[in-house]
Design a protein around this motif. Sequence first.
Motif, PDB file in Angstrom:
ATOM      1  N   HIS A 194      44.579 -19.690 -58.292  1.00  0.00           N
ATOM      2  CA  HIS A 194      44.977 -20.110 -59.647  1.00  0.00           C
ATOM      3  C   HIS A 194      46.115 -21.137 -59.671  1.00  0.00           C
ATOM      4  O   HIS A 194      46.584 -21.495 -60.740  1.00  0.00           O
ATOM      5  N   TYR A 195      46.539 -21.625 -58.499  1.00  0.00           N
ATOM      6  CA  TYR A 195      47.458 -22.763 -58.482  1.00  0.00           C
ATOM      7  C   TYR A 195      46.562 -23.996 -58.313  1.00  0.00           C
ATOM      8  O   TYR A 195      45.882 -24.120 -57.287  1.00  0.00           O
ATOM      9  N   PRO A 196      46.526 -24.900 -59.315  1.00  0.00           N
ATOM     10  CA  PRO A 196      45.578 -26.034 -59.213  1.00  0.00           C
ATOM     11  C   PRO A 196      45.766 -26.800 -57.904  1.00  0.00           C
ATOM     12  O   PRO A 196      46.880 -27.210 -57.568  1.00  0.00           O
ATOM     13  N   SER A 197      44.656 -26.958 -57.145  1.00  0.00           N
ATOM     14  CA  SER A 197      44.787 -27.469 -55.778  1.00  0.00           C
ATOM     15  C   SER A 197      45.320 -28.894 -55.734  1.00  0.00           C
ATOM     16  O   SER A 197      46.070 -29.251 -54.832  1.00  0.00           O
ATOM     17  N   ARG A 198      44.971 -29.737 -56.727  1.00  0.00           N
ATOM     18  CA  ARG A 198      45.497 -31.107 -56.697  1.00  0.00           C
ATOM     19  C   ARG A 198      46.993 -31.130 -57.019  1.00  0.00           C
ATOM     20  O   ARG A 198      47.740 -31.952 -56.486  1.00  0.00           O
ATOM     21  N   LEU A 199      47.409 -30.230 -57.889  1.00  0.00           N
ATOM     22  CA  LEU A 199      48.829 -30.176 -58.247  1.00  0.00           C
ATOM     23  C   LEU A 199      49.680 -29.829 -57.029  1.00  0.00           C
ATOM     24  O   LEU A 199      50.799 -30.313 -56.870  1.00  0.00           O
ATOM     25  N   ALA A 200      49.127 -28.998 -56.143  1.00  0.00           N
ATOM     26  CA  ALA A 200      49.873 -28.586 -54.949  1.00  0.00           C
ATOM     27  C   ALA A 200      50.180 -29.758 -54.020  1.00  0.00           C
ATOM     28  O   ALA A 200      51.074 -29.666 -53.183  1.00  0.00           O
ATOM     29  N   THR A 201      49.459 -30.884 -54.180  1.00  0.00           N
ATOM     30  CA  THR A 201      49.651 -32.008 -53.253  1.00  0.00           C
ATOM     31  C   THR A 201      50.748 -32.973 -53.694  1.00  0.00           C
ATOM     32  O   THR A 201      51.107 -33.866 -52.933  1.00  0.00           O
ATOM     33  N   ILE A 202      51.274 -32.832 -54.928  1.00  0.00           N
ATOM     34  CA  ILE A 202      52.273 -33.825 -55.356  1.00  0.00           C
ATOM     35  C   ILE A 202      53.623 -33.516 -54.725  1.00  0.00           C
ATOM     36  O   ILE A 202      53.919 -32.380 -54.358  1.00  0.00           O
ATOM     37  N   ASP A 203      54.445 -34.563 -54.601  1.00  0.00           N
ATOM     38  CA  ASP A 203      55.768 -34.487 -53.992  1.00  0.00           C
ATOM     39  C   ASP A 203      56.664 -33.411 -54.557  1.00  0.00           C
ATOM     40  O   ASP A 203      57.431 -32.786 -53.848  1.00  0.00           O
ATOM     41  N   ASP A 204      56.613 -33.270 -55.895  1.00  0.00           N
ATOM     42  CA  ASP A 204      57.531 -32.344 -56.565  1.00  0.00           C
ATOM     43  C   ASP A 204      56.743 -31.255 -57.291  1.00  0.00           C
ATOM     44  O   ASP A 204      56.971 -30.965 -58.453  1.00  0.00           O
ATOM     45  N   ALA A 205      55.771 -30.671 -56.557  1.00  0.00           N
ATOM     46  CA  ALA A 205      54.971 -29.581 -57.130  1.00  0.00           C
ATOM     47  C   ALA A 205      55.877 -28.393 -57.433  1.00  0.00           C
ATOM     48  O   ALA A 205      56.772 -28.084 -56.644  1.00  0.00           O
ATOM     49  N   PRO A 206      55.689 -27.722 -58.581  1.00  0.00           N
ATOM     50  CA  PRO A 206      56.525 -26.556 -58.885  1.00  0.00           C
ATOM     51  C   PRO A 206      56.339 -25.472 -57.818  1.00  0.00           C
ATOM     52  O   PRO A 206      55.198 -25.135 -57.484  1.00  0.00           O
ATOM     53  N   PRO A 207      57.431 -24.928 -57.272  1.00  0.00           N
ATOM     54  CA  PRO A 207      57.321 -23.871 -56.249  1.00  0.00           C
ATOM     55  C   PRO A 207      56.654 -22.616 -56.789  1.00  0.00           C
ATOM     56  O   PRO A 207      55.954 -21.922 -56.075  1.00  0.00           O
ATOM     57  N   LEU A 208      56.877 -22.327 -58.066  1.00  0.00           N
ATOM     58  CA  LEU A 208      56.198 -21.221 -58.739  1.00  0.00           C
ATOM     59  C   LEU A 208      55.754 -21.712 -60.107  1.00  0.00           C
ATOM     60  O   LEU A 208      56.543 -22.306 -60.844  1.00  0.00           O
ATOM     61  N   LEU A 209      54.494 -21.465 -60.427  1.00  0.00           N
ATOM     62  CA  LEU A 209      53.921 -21.941 -61.674  1.00  0.00           C
ATOM     63  C   LEU A 209      53.503 -20.726 -62.491  1.00  0.00           C
ATOM     64  O   LEU A 209      52.796 -19.855 -61.985  1.00  0.00           O
ATOM     65  N   GLY A 210      53.972 -20.669 -63.750  1.00  0.00           N
ATOM     66  CA  GLY A 210      53.585 -19.565 -64.628  1.00  0.00           C
ATOM     67  C   GLY A 210      52.246 -19.877 -65.274  1.00  0.00           C
ATOM     68  O   GLY A 210      52.128 -20.855 -66.023  1.00  0.00           O
ATOM     69  N   VAL A 211      51.214 -19.070 -64.968  1.00  0.00           N
ATOM     70  CA  VAL A 211      49.874 -19.320 -65.520  1.00  0.00           C
ATOM     71  C   VAL A 211      49.389 -18.106 -66.304  1.00  0.00           C
ATOM     72  O   VAL A 211      49.689 -16.971 -65.947  1.00  0.00           O
ATOM     73  N   ARG A 212      48.664 -18.368 -67.399  1.00  0.00           N
ATOM     74  CA  ARG A 212      48.019 -17.263 -68.121  1.00  0.00           C
ATOM     75  C   ARG A 212      46.758 -17.751 -68.804  1.00  0.00           C
ATOM     76  O   ARG A 212      46.570 -18.951 -69.015  1.00  0.00           O
ATOM     77  N   GLY A 213      45.893 -16.789 -69.156  1.00  0.00           N
ATOM     78  CA  GLY A 213      44.621 -17.127 -69.783  1.00  0.00           C
ATOM     79  C   GLY A 213      43.479 -16.846 -68.827  1.00  0.00           C
ATOM     80  O   GLY A 213      43.573 -15.979 -67.957  1.00  0.00           O
ATOM     81  N   CYS A 228      42.264 -17.888 -65.953  1.00  0.00           N
ATOM     82  CA  CYS A 228      42.861 -18.772 -64.935  1.00  0.00           C
ATOM     83  C   CYS A 228      41.850 -19.398 -63.974  1.00  0.00           C
ATOM     84  O   CYS A 228      42.195 -20.321 -63.244  1.00  0.00           O
ATOM     85  N   ASP A 229      40.611 -18.922 -63.995  1.00  0.00           N
ATOM     86  CA  ASP A 229      39.607 -19.585 -63.154  1.00  0.00           C
ATOM     87  C   ASP A 229      39.406 -21.039 -63.567  1.00  0.00           C
ATOM     88  O   ASP A 229      38.994 -21.871 -62.762  1.00  0.00           O
ATOM     89  N   ALA A 230      39.705 -21.330 -64.839  1.00  0.00           N
ATOM     90  CA  ALA A 230      39.599 -22.720 -65.308  1.00  0.00           C
ATOM     91  C   ALA A 230      40.502 -23.640 -64.488  1.00  0.00           C
ATOM     92  O   ALA A 230      40.215 -24.836 -64.342  1.00  0.00           O
ATOM     93  N   LEU A 231      41.593 -23.088 -63.941  1.00  0.00           N
ATOM     94  CA  LEU A 231      42.549 -23.906 -63.182  1.00  0.00           C
ATOM     95  C   LEU A 231      41.983 -24.351 -61.833  1.00  0.00           C
ATOM     96  O   LEU A 231      42.563 -25.193 -61.166  1.00  0.00           O
ATOM     97  N   MET A 232      40.866 -23.748 -61.427  1.00  0.00           N
ATOM     98  CA  MET A 232      40.283 -24.102 -60.140  1.00  0.00           C
ATOM     99  C   MET A 232      39.122 -25.095 -60.294  1.00  0.00           C
ATOM    100  O   MET A 232      38.537 -25.516 -59.317  1.00  0.00           O
ATOM    101  N   ARG A 233      38.809 -25.472 -61.530  1.00  0.00           N
ATOM    102  CA  ARG A 233      37.728 -26.433 -61.756  1.00  0.00           C
ATOM    103  C   ARG A 233      38.293 -27.857 -61.848  1.00  0.00           C
ATOM    104  O   ARG A 233      39.486 -28.029 -62.065  1.00  0.00           O
ATOM    105  N   PRO A 234      37.435 -28.888 -61.658  1.00  0.00           N
ATOM    106  CA  PRO A 234      37.954 -30.265 -61.727  1.00  0.00           C
ATOM    107  C   PRO A 234      38.465 -30.606 -63.129  1.00  0.00           C
ATOM    108  O   PRO A 234      37.794 -30.293 -64.125  1.00  0.00           O
ATOM    109  N   MET A 235      39.655 -31.209 -63.197  1.00  0.00           N
ATOM    110  CA  MET A 235      40.291 -31.483 -64.490  1.00  0.00           C
ATOM    111  C   MET A 235      40.424 -32.979 -64.739  1.00  0.00           C
ATOM    112  O   MET A 235      40.685 -33.756 -63.821  1.00  0.00           O
ATOM    113  N   ILE A 236      40.263 -33.341 -66.019  1.00  0.00           N
ATOM    114  CA  ILE A 236      40.550 -34.703 -66.479  1.00  0.00           C
ATOM    115  C   ILE A 236      41.591 -34.581 -67.588  1.00  0.00           C
ATOM    116  O   ILE A 236      41.440 -33.763 -68.494  1.00  0.00           O
ATOM    117  N   ALA A 237      42.651 -35.387 -67.496  1.00  0.00           N
ATOM    118  CA  ALA A 237      43.691 -35.372 -68.530  1.00  0.00           C
ATOM    119  C   ALA A 237      43.333 -36.346 -69.642  1.00  0.00           C
ATOM    120  O   ALA A 237      42.861 -37.460 -69.372  1.00  0.00           O
TER     121      ALA A 237
END
Length: 368
Positions: A89-108, A110-119
């Motif tokens: 449930h930690y979005p895999s692309r987010l984990a690759t950025i330089d300043d990724a949050p060490p702990l991310l508060g997620v709710r809902g 959460c499987d949606a967080l593992m699917r491909p996202m477009i902003a």
Amino acid sequence: MHDRPHGLSDAERLNRLRLIRSDNVGPRTFASLLRHFGDAATALERLPDLARRGGASGSGRICSEADAAAELAACGKFGIDLVAPGEAHYPSRLATIDDAPPLLGVRGACDALMRPMIAIVGSRNASGAGLKFAGQLARDLGDAGFVVISGLARGIDQAAHRASVTSGTVAVLAGGHDRIYPPEHEDLLAALLDQGAALSEMPLGRVPRARDFPRRNRLISGASLGVVIVEAAHRSGSLITVRMAAEQGREVFAVPGSPINPRAAGTNDLIKQGATPVTEAADIINAVAPIMERPIMLGVREDDEPLDFATDPSDRARIVSLLGPSPISLDDLIRMAGVPPAVVRAVLLELELAGKLERHGGGLVSMI
């Protein structure tokens, strides 16, 4: 995909929360400390000493075990999981950025967080046509299996969320999970949690401040394959998201508009600068298809570089003398100081923990 480590132990999760909630510890500093000391408990022990070496007069506040335990308990009551990069449930692309949050508060859901996202982002005071187009784009992307991620703001953001409530949408919050901004979107947030999710790096109770919005924007772009700007005037805040997307190597898409429409000035500029023009969802889907086939790589980040705390006082003085209120790049600092990179990084970390150093995007630092 990179391998997912097993979940953190309860003790390590508590200590990581204490570390990131302590004074002057941001995501980059956290990553450097964890890599250098191996675990959060050791890093916490060393914090006062490192801050003193950086010239701190008093001791900065270190988050207590009790405060961190209370935050974890409050998160549990709220249905929030605090997840680390590499955990489920930690979005895999987010984990690759330089300043990724060490702990991310997620709710809902959460499987949606593992699917491909477009902003999808854009103007807060969008036109009716812009709102309609954002909704159409979000619906079509949802039908194609994408999750739409945005910032729950007025205007384009909320139009994109509303149109993708049933297919799955992710809201990135600038404040804590219990401090929704703007307040009139609380109903929208409640609705999207059924099939989608909300995420925040901020503690519960945190009312979003102006500087929290750019911080939030790096998460919107970081978690996504690409960012679509629907409407943006020349000085629009959504252009910050575009800058971050570009720094993170994400695709940038812009919806063209009439040259005499001020709300399209920013998007038309982006197209001139090389953003991909978008008139329908297929433009986005075709552009990201090749990216989705490539494995997600954790790049070598600047934080992966070693630290050397055995600093000669004259080296430290030389590094400090080169710093001032104007931002300077790390590479320039290393070159001008004539000191090994590991030493420069260590001194910068100490100054940061002492509350004397500010980090900017693109590897720039300045004295506060």
